[in-house]
Enzyme design. Structure first.
Site, short mmCIF file in Angstrom:
data_model
loop_
_atom_site.label_atom_id
_atom_site.label_comp_id
_atom_site.label_asym_id
_atom_site.label_seq_id
_atom_site.Cartn_x
_atom_site.Cartn_y
_atom_site.Cartn_z
N TYR A 1 40.08 35.54 31.26
CA TYR A 1 41.48 35.29 31.59
C TYR A 1 41.94 36.04 32.82
O TYR A 1 41.22 36.91 33.33
CB TYR A 1 42.38 35.64 30.39
CG TYR A 1 42.62 37.12 30.21
CD1 TYR A 1 41.61 37.97 29.75
CD2 TYR A 1 43.87 37.68 30.49
CE1 TYR A 1 41.84 39.32 29.59
CE2 TYR A 1 44.11 39.04 30.32
CZ TYR A 1 43.09 39.86 29.87
OH TYR A 1 43.31 41.19 29.71
N LYS B 1 36.49 40.12 32.55
CA LYS B 1 37.85 40.12 32.00
C LYS B 1 37.89 39.11 30.85
O LYS B 1 38.44 38.01 30.97
CB LYS B 1 38.87 39.78 33.09
CG LYS B 1 40.31 40.16 32.70
CD LYS B 1 41.24 40.12 33.89
CE LYS B 1 42.68 40.28 33.47
NZ LYS B 1 43.04 41.64 33.04
N GLU C 1 39.65 53.77 32.06
CA GLU C 1 40.81 53.06 32.61
C GLU C 1 41.89 52.95 31.56
O GLU C 1 41.73 53.40 30.42
CB GLU C 1 40.41 51.66 33.12
CG GLU C 1 39.88 50.73 32.06
CD GLU C 1 39.34 49.41 32.64
OE1 GLU C 1 39.98 48.84 33.53
OE2 GLU C 1 38.28 48.96 32.15
N LEU D 1 37.14 47.46 34.68
CA LEU D 1 37.48 46.22 35.35
C LEU D 1 37.91 46.53 36.78
O LEU D 1 38.56 47.53 37.04
CB LEU D 1 38.65 45.55 34.61
CG LEU D 1 39.03 44.17 35.11
CD1 LEU D 1 38.01 43.13 34.65
CD2 LEU D 1 40.42 43.79 34.61
#
Lengths: 289, 289
Positions: free
Chosen positions: A33, A148, A180, A204
């Protein structure tokens, strides 16, 4: 007016926007996504999102049934149909609906594309909301965080725990180093030097992060790309996180330890302003097209 | 006859069985599932599955909107409506449909329950299919593998790679030790001693595995509960894996290395027969109710 969603070629009232219970996105998390910001009805840095979508699709060996240009036209049409001014556009692609539930990729099944919008303030966020509290938690996610994927349960549970502890975001850590945020990239500032983890399979590659780093370079700010420890985060002079829906979000505390003087730091504010201008530049581009 | 699925209180033609694009199972993998075997229209060891479902739900702080007894009645009704004799019954519970897509748990949202059946041979599987080839691959999954979540992308990709390499199942490894199969539990036999990894957060507590271990105890077979290495697997005298849909599956090769003489081993066959009898015992129980 009801929101309009896009599902495989059709623009539908959100209440009619459904997928089969056999959709592999639902049964396996077998999809990827993107979420792009929208201001004044214009998508921010959308081509960077679409290119990342292409990479994510490639990683899971899923072929997009339409080209990116057409996909971006659908995005614009959806924004128009929703009379959307500010917020985010969500888009996912799953491996589609297969009659048999088997883990292996099904043959001759078309991928499923879903899009919808969420109206919310992202540029015009009120000043008193630009003060995020962060909680750190162990990073329990899988090892391919560069994809993702919609298999987000680890992030859901981590962000929920942060939320229950009165925090706005979670910063996950592994071997004592921050990886993250639950849905953002983490930055700290030591004196006037920015520090952020290098992107590889462990995190990511954030689109807003990339844009901020380009601004950092343009402004000749000091920057070191390396992991930072939880302890370094506690002792940072400033901290912030980036995402498509919060832009540059100042962090005022981490695990209840006050960062700097407990207010958004000057370099963070400068970067937010620079990013806001960058975001607005897409409106001008669109208007000149 | 079209298959009938169950979606939140309704029995629907499978083509009408849909969920909202806002279902958190689809958007986040925010849900848990079970697959139970069915023979002669009777669910095998279903209460063990339902109790595990309850544990999975508890781990992700999701409350089942109906009690397990009612859920099991729905399962039976679905089998009846599908005139189902042999195969599997899939069941999942997600955190439901929330208007806003936010990672944090939504308030006042009812969980979503979906069930469907898959007709296939599980007891009456042909002898020539009881010869599985296994490929080993690194275990890329998240750290809470004891939660039977629908966020299964890591397993999908691993099983697909095994499939592309002519194998029937993947055995994942971590630090050189086998964790478990892509959708099964792994066992090896050294001489006449069974070895299988202890269940904790690193692997799922398999229902068929548990039943097999009970049979192992009843038969006073030698058993050691500990991790085994890839090298040990290669050199095993026998190997097999267990799941609700394959029962006890003999392994004839691992990474193209022949196990034993390349045929299902005697102890494996014995355990499969014992498990088949255990499975059949549920039919008798049901008939006597």
């Amino acid at each position: 007016m009801k929101d309009i969603a896009y599902v495989n070629g059709n623009f539908l009232d959100i209440n009619d926007a459904k997928v089969s219970v056999k959709d592999r996105g639902l049964l396996f998390g077998d999809g990827v996504y993107e979420v792009a910001g929208v201001i004044e009805g214009v998508l921010i840095d959308n081509w960077a999102h679409l290119r990342r979508l292409e990479r994510s699709l490639d990683y899971i060996s899923l072929e997009l049934p339409i080209d990116l240009k057409t996909l971006s036209e659908v995005q614009k049409e959806l924004i128009f149909r929703n009379n959307m001014k500010e917020g985010t556009l969500y888009l996912h692609v799953t491996r589609g609906e297969s009659q048999q539930r088997e883990f292996e990729f099904p043959k001759d099944v078309a991928p499923s594309i879903v899009m919808f919008v969420q109206h919310k303030k992202i540029l015009h966020i009120s000043q008193d909301k630009l003060r995020a509290k962060v909680m750190t938690l162990p990073d329990l996610r899988w090892k391919r965080r560069d994809i993702k994927s919609i298999a987000l349960l680890a992030q859901v549970l981590a962000k929920q725990t942060a939320h229950e502890n009165g925090c706005d975001e979670v910063w996950m850590y592994e071997d004592n180093f921050i990886t993250e945020g639950g849905s953002s990239n983490a930055f700290i500032i030591q004196k006037n030097k920015l520090i952020s983890r290098k992107t590889n399979e462990t995190i990511l590659s954030g689109i807003t992060r990339q844009a901020v780093l380009k601004l950092v370079e343009q402004e000749s700010l000091l920057f070191e790309e390396r992991p930072f420890s939880i302890e370094e985060a506690y002792q940072a002079s400033e901290a912030f996180y980036t995402s498509a829906s919060v832009f540059v979000m100042p962090v005022i505390s981490i695990d209840e330890k006050i960062i700097g003087d407990g207010n958004p730091g000057p370099l963070t504010i400068k970067l937010r302003n620079l990013y806001e201008n960058f975001a607005k530049s897409f409106i001008n581009q669109e208007n000149n097209e």
